[in-house]
Motif scaffolding. Structure first.
Motif, short mmCIF file in Angstrom:
data_model
loop_
_atom_site.label_atom_id
_atom_site.label_comp_id
_atom_site.label_asym_id
_atom_site.label_seq_id
_atom_site.Cartn_x
_atom_site.Cartn_y
_atom_site.Cartn_z
N LEU A 36 0.81 -1.21 0.00
CA LEU A 36 0.00 0.00 0.00
C LEU A 36 0.85 1.27 0.00
CD1 LEU A 36 -2.95 -0.76 2.46
CD2 LEU A 36 -3.05 -0.49 -0.02
N ALA A 37 2.15 1.15 0.26
CA ALA A 37 3.03 2.32 0.37
C ALA A 37 3.82 2.54 -0.92
CB ALA A 37 3.98 2.15 1.54
N ASP A 38 4.20 3.79 -1.14
CA ASP A 38 5.05 4.12 -2.29
C ASP A 38 6.51 3.81 -2.02
OD1 ASP A 38 2.94 5.34 -3.93
OD2 ASP A 38 2.93 6.91 -2.39
N HIS A 39 6.92 3.89 -0.76
CA HIS A 39 8.29 3.61 -0.36
C HIS A 39 8.25 2.78 0.92
CE1 HIS A 39 9.52 6.82 -3.15
NE2 HIS A 39 8.57 7.55 -2.59
N VAL A 40 9.28 1.97 1.14
CA VAL A 40 9.32 1.08 2.31
C VAL A 40 10.63 1.30 3.06
CG1 VAL A 40 9.33 -1.32 3.10
CG2 VAL A 40 7.86 -0.63 1.17
N ASP A 41 10.52 1.42 4.38
CA ASP A 41 11.70 1.54 5.25
C ASP A 41 11.49 0.62 6.45
OD1 ASP A 41 14.15 2.50 6.31
OD2 ASP A 41 13.04 3.90 7.59
N LEU A 42 11.78 -0.66 6.26
CA LEU A 42 11.57 -1.67 7.31
C LEU A 42 12.89 -2.37 7.65
CD1 LEU A 42 8.19 -3.25 6.13
CD2 LEU A 42 8.56 -1.49 7.88
N ASP A 43 13.94 -1.56 7.72
CA ASP A 43 15.27 -2.13 7.89
C ASP A 43 15.63 -2.45 9.33
OD1 ASP A 43 15.37 0.46 8.80
OD2 ASP A 43 17.32 0.91 7.94
N THR A 44 14.72 -2.25 10.26
CA THR A 44 15.04 -2.50 11.66
C THR A 44 15.58 -3.91 11.89
OG1 THR A 44 14.19 -2.48 13.93
CG2 THR A 44 12.64 -3.11 12.21
N VAL A 45 15.06 -4.90 11.15
CA VAL A 45 15.52 -6.28 11.34
C VAL A 45 16.93 -6.47 10.79
CG1 VAL A 45 13.26 -7.34 11.49
CG2 VAL A 45 14.27 -6.96 9.24
N ALA A 46 17.31 -5.67 9.79
CA ALA A 46 18.67 -5.75 9.25
C ALA A 46 19.69 -5.10 10.17
CB ALA A 46 18.72 -5.11 7.86
N LEU A 47 19.22 -4.19 11.03
CA LEU A 47 20.11 -3.48 11.94
C LEU A 47 20.36 -4.24 13.23
CD1 LEU A 47 18.52 0.08 11.60
CD2 LEU A 47 20.61 -0.72 10.48
N LEU A 48 19.47 -5.20 13.55
CA LEU A 48 19.53 -5.87 14.85
C LEU A 48 20.68 -6.86 14.97
CD1 LEU A 48 15.78 -6.68 15.62
CD2 LEU A 48 17.26 -5.10 16.88
N ASP A 49 21.27 -6.88 16.15
CA ASP A 49 22.24 -7.91 16.52
C ASP A 49 21.58 -8.99 17.37
OD1 ASP A 49 24.86 -9.05 16.68
OD2 ASP A 49 25.07 -8.23 18.69
N ILE A 50 20.61 -8.57 18.20
CA ILE A 50 19.83 -9.50 19.02
C ILE A 50 18.36 -9.29 18.70
CG2 ILE A 50 19.12 -10.11 21.36
CD1 ILE A 50 21.88 -9.31 22.32
N ASP A 51 17.67 -10.35 18.28
CA ASP A 51 16.27 -10.30 17.89
C ASP A 51 15.45 -11.15 18.85
OD1 ASP A 51 13.95 -9.82 16.45
OD2 ASP A 51 14.78 -10.44 14.51
N THR A 52 14.13 -10.98 18.79
CA THR A 52 13.23 -11.73 19.68
C THR A 52 12.76 -13.05 19.07
OG1 THR A 52 11.29 -10.59 18.80
CG2 THR A 52 12.38 -9.63 20.73
N GLY A 53 13.01 -13.25 17.79
CA GLY A 53 12.55 -14.45 17.11
C GLY A 53 12.81 -14.32 15.62
N THR A 54 12.06 -15.06 14.84
CA THR A 54 12.21 -15.03 13.39
C THR A 54 10.90 -14.64 12.73
OG1 THR A 54 11.70 -17.39 13.23
CG2 THR A 54 14.03 -16.77 13.39
N GLY A 55 11.00 -14.02 11.58
CA GLY A 55 9.81 -13.59 10.86
C GLY A 55 10.21 -13.05 9.51
N ALA A 56 9.47 -12.06 9.04
CA ALA A 56 9.81 -11.43 7.76
C ALA A 56 11.19 -10.80 7.86
CB ALA A 56 8.77 -10.37 7.39
#
Length: 353
Positions: free
Chosen positions: A296-316
């Motif tokens: 639905l968006a013209d641009h996407v900025d969902l890089d938070t998962v690429a920046l993480l060293d420690i995550d809570t689980g797995t997903g997109a």
């Protein structure tokens, strides 16, 4: 429905900095809604806590004070019922709404995007954010992530063009420049004409929310579009902002959930206002949900998962060039990893039925 909350702490590969703040670690509340043998997941970050009332203790207390005698198959109705009670705590509302949408999709046996009647977002490109630091470190961050189609660059001041010049030596990709509401109008006006030549394709929230006159002047003079972030967080602010900004960065947490974020993205299209789907410091729980509405968006900025060293689980996630990869399965596809050091202890039980 049954409600449980889980306290988590994440850490990025690099300390996150922008013109407004430095964030050495990310605290959050994972929200779990369960019904009929399935669980849906949402996330409330402890981000700008004074503005969004998002301290983890506050979020937990407010969520566990709710009566969740609601239909697990009707997340929009749940949002309508509970939004008045959480109006002053939007991240708690957002986490609950995301978990409700995730649960409904899992109960229906389909991915979230399909449950929402949206196209598959797989393959859409995200920008990569280069947090504020010394020039050498910012260049190093860029060189660690070659091949992305758009880099979102944090600048402390509008006239810090030496940073952009240094980065430009290492990529031909366009720059999206973010001031995080900390610049002064006069400084930006002096360098506006230089921005296109440096490959800048957009500016995001250059001034404070209260700097309306400066924003109007900047939009009139700027050779590149200017997007709102802090100035527009909820659906009622979209239409008034159309006269002051060229685009809006929509964030699920700030909006108060997927339900209002979807309304904002659709209204942007109706008004002819460009949109970006953005994120806060979030784990895969929050980012996975946002990824499912990215078409639905013209641009996407969902890089938070690429920046993480420690995550809570797995997903997109994002591939090596920043394109969305869904986790598969039903709902958002998020799966918590209880062995991750992000998880801080036992869950808190809520009042659901």
């Amino acid at each position: 429905m049954r409600l449980r909350t889980h306290l988590v702490r994440m850490r990025d590969k690099d300390v996150w900095r922008c013109a407004r703040e430095e964030i050495p670690e990310h605290r959050a509340v994972l929200v779990e809604l369960s019904a009929n043998g399935e669980s849906g997941w949402g996330e409330a970050s402890a981000f700008m806590t004074a503005v969004y009332n998002s301290e983890t203790d506050t979020v937990v207390d407010r969520l566990h004070g709710l009566d969740l005698d609601v239909d697990p198959h009707q997340p929009e109705q749940t949002w309508q019922q509970l939004a008045p009670q959480l109006k002053d705590c939007p991240f708690a509302l957002a986490a609950l709404d995301v978990a409700a949408h995730d649960l409904a999709a899992r109960l229906a046996g389909v991915p979230l995007f399909e449950h929402l009647g949206l196209p598959d977002p797989s393959g859409l490109p995200s920008s990569y954010s280069i947090g504020l630091d010394t020039v050498d470190v910012m260049v190093d961050k860029l060189n660690r992530t070659p091949g992305w189609g758009l880099y979102k660059v944090k600048l402390a001041k509008a006239d810090d063009l030496h940073v952009l010049r240094a980065l430009r030596e290492h990529t031909d990709a366009p720059f999206w420049v973010d001031g995080n509401a900390c610049w002064q109008p006069e400084a930006l006006f002096e360098v506006l004409d230089e921005l296109p030549g440096l490959g800048v394709v957009a500016l995001e929230q250059p001034f404070a929310v209260t700097e309306v006159e400066g924003q109007l002047a900047a939009r009139d003079r700027s050779p590149v579009p200017i997007f709102a972030d802090e100035s527009v967080t909820t659906p009622d602010q979209v239409r008034p902002a159309a006269g002051r900004f060229d685009g809006i960065n929509v964030k699920v947490l700030k909006a108060g959930g997927l339900t209002p974020a979807l309304a904002m993205l659709r209204e942007c299209r109706e008004l002819g206002v460009a949109s970006m789907l953005g994120c806060l410091p979030e784990s895969s729980a929050g980012a996975s949900a946002a990824a499912h509405i990215a078409r639905l968006a013209d641009h996407v900025d969902l890089d938070t998962v690429a920046l993480l060293d420690i995550d809570t689980g797995t997903g997109a996630g994002l591939d090596d060039t920043g394109r969305i990869r869904l986790a598969g399965g039903t709902g958002t596809g998020f799966t918590p990893d209880w062995t991750s050091p992000a998880h801080e202890g036992p869950a808190h039980e809520g009042n659901g039925r």
